[in-house]
Design an enzyme around this catalytic site. Structure first.
Site, short mmCIF file in Angstrom:
data_model
loop_
_atom_site.label_atom_id
_atom_site.label_comp_id
_atom_site.label_asym_id
_atom_site.label_seq_id
_atom_site.Cartn_x
_atom_site.Cartn_y
_atom_site.Cartn_z
N GLU A 185 0.87 -1.18 0.00
CA GLU A 185 0.00 0.00 0.00
C GLU A 185 0.90 1.22 0.00
O GLU A 185 1.92 1.25 0.70
CB GLU A 185 -0.91 0.00 1.23
N GLU A 200 -2.25 11.22 3.87
CA GLU A 200 -3.33 10.98 4.82
C GLU A 200 -3.40 12.15 5.78
O GLU A 200 -2.38 12.76 6.12
CB GLU A 200 -3.12 9.69 5.59
#
Length: 256
Positions: free
Chosen positions: A135, A140
């Protein structure tokens, strides 16, 4: 002319790395209405998404994802007591890449309990289920830390479920008032994370082992706003903040 080229190079006005990138896929979001179905699909549902998230992701609902004013607008909404809707757009099988520069110019939502992300997952899961196939978190943000954004990679060896993820927090105020360019430059032996073309983190291939470096396969892009969850909801959810939007000016993918 040769002397001019040398002078520009020495002065830093000529970026060889950038000059080598060639645009291969993009969305400038210039056509109002639903996002282009030739480029975007949706992840749908409300089962927590492995993180105890609270939102239900909808499909092709302009209340949660719409192109307007030259931008993609993703909106998280409160729909009832403890209930929220949002959108998670994906390029899987419409835009899948192995290596390249992926950049997204975006303005983020704000408020306690909000958790937007710009990230990538493997298209083919060649090495197995998460986290074995990897990933890449280009950006974020969690609303209870309003002056920071985070970049991370997850692999079988390095992932948050065992506390070994490779990550970097970056001080970045005014993310909800200003656009920033969140990008990676993903090569055969490294992934370099950049914000506004400033390098903020780099992850290098330590050895030829998929448990450490599964990033030799196709990945696709995801854009979403989560609500609550193991990380985003650590300080609870402030229901007074809704609706909240992430505005994406463009997505561009380039390769050598």
């Amino acid at each position: 002319m040769k002397n001019i080229f040398i002078l520009l190079f020495l002065c830093g006005s000529f970026n060889v790395s950038q000059a080598q990138w060639k645009l291969v896929w993009s969305d400038e979001f210039n056509t109002p209405g639903q996002p282009d179905p030739a480029k975007w699909g949706y992840d749908i549902g409300g089962h927590g998404w492995g993180n105890q998230e609270k939102q239900f992701y909808t499909k092709a609902d302009t209340n949660n994802a719409v192109v307007r004013g030259g931008s993609l607008i993703i909106t998280a909404r409160k729909t009832g007591e403890g209930k929220y809707t949002s959108a998670r757009l994906i390029t899987r099988n419409k835009g899948d890449w192995k290596y390249g520069r992926i950049e997204v110019r975006a303005k983020l939502p704000k408020g306690r309990g909000i958790w937007p992300a710009i990230w990538m997952l493997p298209t083919d899961w060649a090495y197995g289920d998460w986290p074995a196939s990897g990933e890449i978190d280009i950006m974020e943000f969690v609303g209870y830390m309003p002056d920071s954004v985070f970049t991370s990679v997850h692999t079988e060896t390095y992932n948050h479920s065992i506390g070994t993820q490779k990550t970097r927090g970056i001080h970045l105020p005014n993310t909800s008032q200003q656009f920033h360019i969140y990008a990676i430059e993903w090569l055969e032996k490294s992934i370099v994370f950049k914000i506004d073309d400033r390098t903020v983190y780099s992850f290098s291939r330590e050895k030829d082992d998929p448990a450490v470096w599964p990033f030799d396969q196709r990945f696709h892009l995801l854009l979403n706003i989560a609500v609550g969850g193991n990380w985003g909801g650590q300080k609870g959810v402030d229901d007074s903040i809704f609706p909240q939007t992430m505005e994406i000016d463009y997505v561009r993918v380039s390769q050598h």
